[in-house]
Design an enzyme around this catalytic site. Structure first.
Site, PDB file in Angstrom:
ATOM      1  N   GLY A 145       0.802  -1.217   0.000  1.00 27.49           N
ATOM      2  CA  GLY A 145       0.000   0.000   0.000  1.00 27.49           C
ATOM      3  C   GLY A 145       0.836   1.269   0.000  1.00 27.49           C
ATOM      4  N   ALA A 156      -2.129  -5.603  12.024  1.00 23.61           N
ATOM      5  CA  ALA A 156      -2.509  -4.211  12.230  1.00 23.61           C
ATOM      6  C   ALA A 156      -1.294  -3.347  11.920  1.00 23.61           C
ATOM      7  CB  ALA A 156      -2.988  -3.994  13.656  1.00 23.61           C
ATOM      8  N   VAL A 157      -0.661  -3.643  10.774  1.00 25.13           N
ATOM      9  CA  VAL A 157       0.576  -2.951  10.410  1.00 25.13           C
ATOM     10  C   VAL A 157       0.342  -1.452  10.225  1.00 25.13           C
ATOM     11  CG1 VAL A 157       2.378  -2.747   8.653  1.00 25.13           C
ATOM     12  CG2 VAL A 157       1.607  -5.016   9.410  1.00 25.13           C
ATOM     13  N   CYS A 200      -9.832   1.974   4.075  1.00 23.23           N
ATOM     14  CA  CYS A 200      -9.197   2.957   4.956  1.00 23.23           C
ATOM     15  C   CYS A 200     -10.239   3.843   5.639  1.00 23.23           C
ATOM     16  CB  CYS A 200      -8.247   3.832   4.156  1.00 23.23           C
ATOM     17  SG  CYS A 200      -6.948   2.922   3.325  1.00 23.23           S
ATOM     18  N   ILE A 254     -11.650 -10.578  -1.136  1.00 33.30           N
ATOM     19  CA  ILE A 254     -11.961  -9.628  -0.076  1.00 33.30           C
ATOM     20  C   ILE A 254     -10.695  -9.134   0.611  1.00 33.30           C
ATOM     21  CG2 ILE A 254     -14.243 -10.557   0.406  1.00 33.30           C
ATOM     22  CD1 ILE A 254     -13.040 -12.117   2.778  1.00 33.30           C
ATOM     23  N   ASN A 255     -10.823  -7.942   1.205  1.00 32.40           N
ATOM     24  CA  ASN A 255      -9.805  -7.478   2.128  1.00 32.40           C
ATOM     25  C   ASN A 255      -9.965  -8.272   3.422  1.00 32.40           C
ATOM     26  OD1 ASN A 255      -7.760  -5.896   3.268  1.00 32.40           O
ATOM     27  ND2 ASN A 255      -8.558  -4.004   2.361  1.00 32.40           N
ATOM     28  N   GLY A 303      -8.433 -14.426  -0.535  1.00 28.20           N
ATOM     29  CA  GLY A 303      -8.854 -14.718   0.828  1.00 28.20           C
ATOM     30  C   GLY A 303      -8.619 -16.173   1.161  1.00 28.20           C
ATOM     31  N   GLY A 304      -7.453 -16.465   1.732  1.00 29.02           N
ATOM     32  CA  GLY A 304      -7.169 -17.821   2.193  1.00 29.02           C
ATOM     33  C   GLY A 304      -6.719 -18.791   1.127  1.00 29.02           C
ATOM     34  N   GLY A 327      -2.136 -14.147  -0.821  1.00 24.06           N
ATOM     35  CA  GLY A 327      -1.637 -13.274   0.218  1.00 24.06           C
ATOM     36  C   GLY A 327      -0.817 -13.964   1.282  1.00 24.06           C
TER      37      GLY A 327
END
Length: 303
Positions: free
Chosen positions: A48, A72-73, A132, A193-194, A245-246, A267
């Site tokens: 990002g 939670a970077v 965000c 998905i995020n 997602g996974g 990911g």
């Protein structure tokens, strides 16, 4: 040798295969060059990028969970100007579909980043991260409200002229409604998905594990949620969908194509196995051979 049966086109983006990497899990691609030939990937979505430098959240900001991880970077990066001057010259030409994930805390910040990336010749697309928080609306995520989602996409569309991917959050009541609003606002494709909003607790210390209390859950635990969201969205819009997602292997990737995704992003699995993307590409070719399918496009949306 490239398997042409895996060639996919998403709008004007031509992919060698449907396998891409998810933002935040693959750095800028160069970090994985010792393990794989990154030019063989369908695309690379780099970490990002925001308008200004961000240090990210306080430590600890990662927590291992059963079948996944919470992060939670906080979008740690050196800002869009640094990316354009220092990162871009070193990554251009390494994969024809290097895509920048664009993030912001205001519509103005999104537009600033998108406008600067628009001028980079060898970046054919951006992925707009609308999960965000909107600092002008009390911290509500842009992507959880259809009107805010539509507004940010409309404004970015004015300054960004190439392929616009918009990344959807699953933390909503009606993801189809959000997707349709974004499609009307001018998105060329959607990715989803995020991460799923989640929490981890240390019972001995009697406190949350990550500094921000909550974070984003990724990994195999969220795959059933991701499949459901991709299926719902793919059947409610007319633009292409990129699923994530996974995803851990080729079978997982094929499932996403079957429910309507035209491509996928890998990911968390990159952290466990740096060769996983190449193995998924090879597994897709094997799937076509075993089932005597002529082209990967033939299975998209069969469910």
């Amino acid at each position: 040798m490239e398997d042409k049966r895996l060639n996919i086109q998403i709008g004007n983006l031509k992919l060698k295969n449907p396998v891409m990497t998810a933002s935040g899990t693959f750095g800028y691609g160069t970090e994985y060059e010792d393990f794989i030939d990154i030019s063989k990937l369908g695309g690379i979505v780099v970490k990002g990028t925001t308008g200004e430098r961000r240090e990210g959240n306080a430590y600890p900001r990662l927590a291992e969970t059963p079948y996944g991880m919470i992060n939670a970077v906080g979008l740690q990066n050196k800002g869009v100007e640094y990316f354009c001057k220092e990162i871009y010259p070193n990554i251009k030409g390494r994969n024809e579909n290097t895509i920048v994930n664009v993030s912001g805390s205001s519509i103005e910040e999104y537009c600033k980043v998108a406008g600067m990336i628009n001028d980079l010749d060898e970046i054919p697309a951006i992925e707009l991260n609308i999960s965000c928080p909107n600092v002008k609306k009390g911290g509500m995520g842009f992507g959880v409200d259809k009107d805010m989602a539509r507004e940010v996409v409309q404004e970015v569309r004015k300054v960004y002229k190439k392929h616009l991917i918009v990344k959807l959050t699953p933390n909503v009541t009606n993801i189809k409604e959000i997707a349709q609003a974004i499609e009307k606002a001018g998105a060329d494709s959607l990715s989803l998905i995020n991460t799923v909003l989640a929490m981890a607790v240390d019972s001995e210390k009697r406190k949350p594990i990550v500094s921000t209390i909550t974070g984003g859950l990724s990994g195999p635990a969220i795959k059933p949620i991701a499949l459901r969201c991709v299926w719902q969205v793919a059947h409610s819009v007319d633009i292409p969908v990129i699923g994530m997602g996974g995803i851990q292997n080729a079978a997982d990737a094929i499932e996403f194509l079957l429910v309507g995704a035209s491509a996928i992003e890998v990911g968390t699995a990159n952290f466990l196995n740096p060769r996983v993307t190449i193995e998924i590409i090879e597994g897709m070719s094997d799937y076509l051979n075993r089932h005597k399918i002529e082209n990967i496009k033939d299975i998209i949306g069969l469910i």
